[in-house]
Design an enzyme around this catalytic site. Sequence first.
Site, PDB file in Angstrom:
ATOM      1  N   LYS A  14       0.840  -1.197   0.000  1.00 35.80           N
ATOM      2  CA  LYS A  14       0.000   0.000   0.000  1.00 35.80           C
ATOM      3  C   LYS A  14       0.875   1.246   0.000  1.00 35.80           C
ATOM      4  O   LYS A  14       1.693   1.441   0.903  1.00 35.80           O
ATOM      5  CB  LYS A  14      -0.910  -0.012   1.219  1.00 35.80           C
TER       6      LYS A  14
ATOM      7  N   THR B 141      -8.392   9.835   8.210  1.00 36.17           N
ATOM      8  CA  THR B 141      -8.122   8.559   7.530  1.00 36.17           C
ATOM      9  C   THR B 141      -7.917   7.408   8.506  1.00 36.17           C
ATOM     10  O   THR B 141      -7.365   6.370   8.138  1.00 36.17           O
ATOM     11  CB  THR B 141      -6.869   8.691   6.640  1.00 36.17           C
TER      12      THR B 141
ATOM     13  N   GLY C 105      -8.294   4.105  10.252  1.00 38.18           N
ATOM     14  CA  GLY C 105      -8.955   2.855   9.917  1.00 38.18           C
ATOM     15  C   GLY C 105      -8.800   2.409   8.474  1.00 38.18           C
ATOM     16  O   GLY C 105      -9.390   1.405   8.073  1.00 38.18           O
ATOM     17  N   THR C 106      -7.977   3.101   7.696  1.00 33.55           N
ATOM     18  CA  THR C 106      -7.860   2.739   6.280  1.00 33.55           C
ATOM     19  C   THR C 106      -7.330   1.325   6.088  1.00 33.55           C
ATOM     20  O   THR C 106      -7.842   0.565   5.252  1.00 33.55           O
ATOM     21  CB  THR C 106      -6.937   3.716   5.526  1.00 33.55           C
ATOM     22  N   GLY C 107      -6.302   0.939   6.844  1.00 34.50           N
ATOM     23  CA  GLY C 107      -5.706  -0.386   6.663  1.00 34.50           C
ATOM     24  C   GLY C 107      -6.659  -1.503   7.031  1.00 34.50           C
ATOM     25  O   GLY C 107      -6.797  -2.492   6.305  1.00 34.50           O
ATOM     26  N   CYS C 108      -7.333  -1.349   8.171  1.00 38.16           N
ATOM     27  CA  CYS C 108      -8.321  -2.350   8.601  1.00 38.16           C
ATOM     28  C   CYS C 108      -9.438  -2.459   7.577  1.00 38.16           C
ATOM     29  O   CYS C 108      -9.890  -3.563   7.222  1.00 38.16           O
ATOM     30  CB  CYS C 108      -8.914  -1.953   9.945  1.00 38.16           C
TER      31      CYS C 108
END
Length: 271
Positions: free
Chosen positions: A176, A209, A211-214
């Site tokens: 990412k 932003t 919580g983007t990875g989860c």
Amino acid sequence: MTSGPPLVLTVAGSDSGGGAGIQADLKTMLALGVHGMSVLTAVTAQNSRGVQGVWELPVDAVRAQYRAVVDDIGVQAVKTGMLASAALVETVAELLADTGAPVVVDPVGVSKHGDSLLAEAALDSVRTRLLPRATVATPNLDEVAQLTGVHVVDEGDMRAAAEAVLSYGPRWALIKGGHLPAGGDAVDLLTDGSEEHWLRAPRHDNRHTHGTGCTLASAVASGLAKGLPVPEAVRGAKEYVTGAIAAGFALGEGIGPVDHGWRFRDRPVRP
């Protein structure tokens, strides 16, 4: 096996502020039309300003939750997030070994605010026990550096990062690029070592932003549970999280969350 929606299990920590962790995972799964289930690995005291405390659950509690869900209900995809310690990483890797469903590993190491969520002693267990179980591993650039020592400073470094992650055994690596310097598109690289998919989306000027990875990993798992091939599942997840970032909103005094329900809002997505 139920005749209802596809079944997805998240194995992760709790975020009391509701922006990341188990809470973000379950919101994402609901938004994408699958039934979300959970195995809680740790409780955090967390808000928009950071993580104030972390309490790991006992290994026996994690194992019991997992067996309760998988043995009775079944599962069509699993997503792992915050695992906190070597003992929890190894326990979850052992449980995944005989589950027979696609696994998305989000090797959570550091929170959005820079707080450590994985013990240094657990890194080797992630490399040698957890990543080999992954259908897709979804590290951000900080996690790539933490796990492999490869530091990505521009798009040209992402292929080397993917090769380093794949060397630990996941079938696919999704690198990412959201932490690359601002300017241009937000670019991610998905590869299994033979085919490559470069995924680009507009980079939205929105600081909220959390919580983007989860959210991305849960969206990928949701696609896999529906039977989509990995590249298609990842493309759909990228589209979903891009909209969620664009609609992220202020919450508290710090960094607000992405909007997991952005597709259902009456208000327009912010540009």
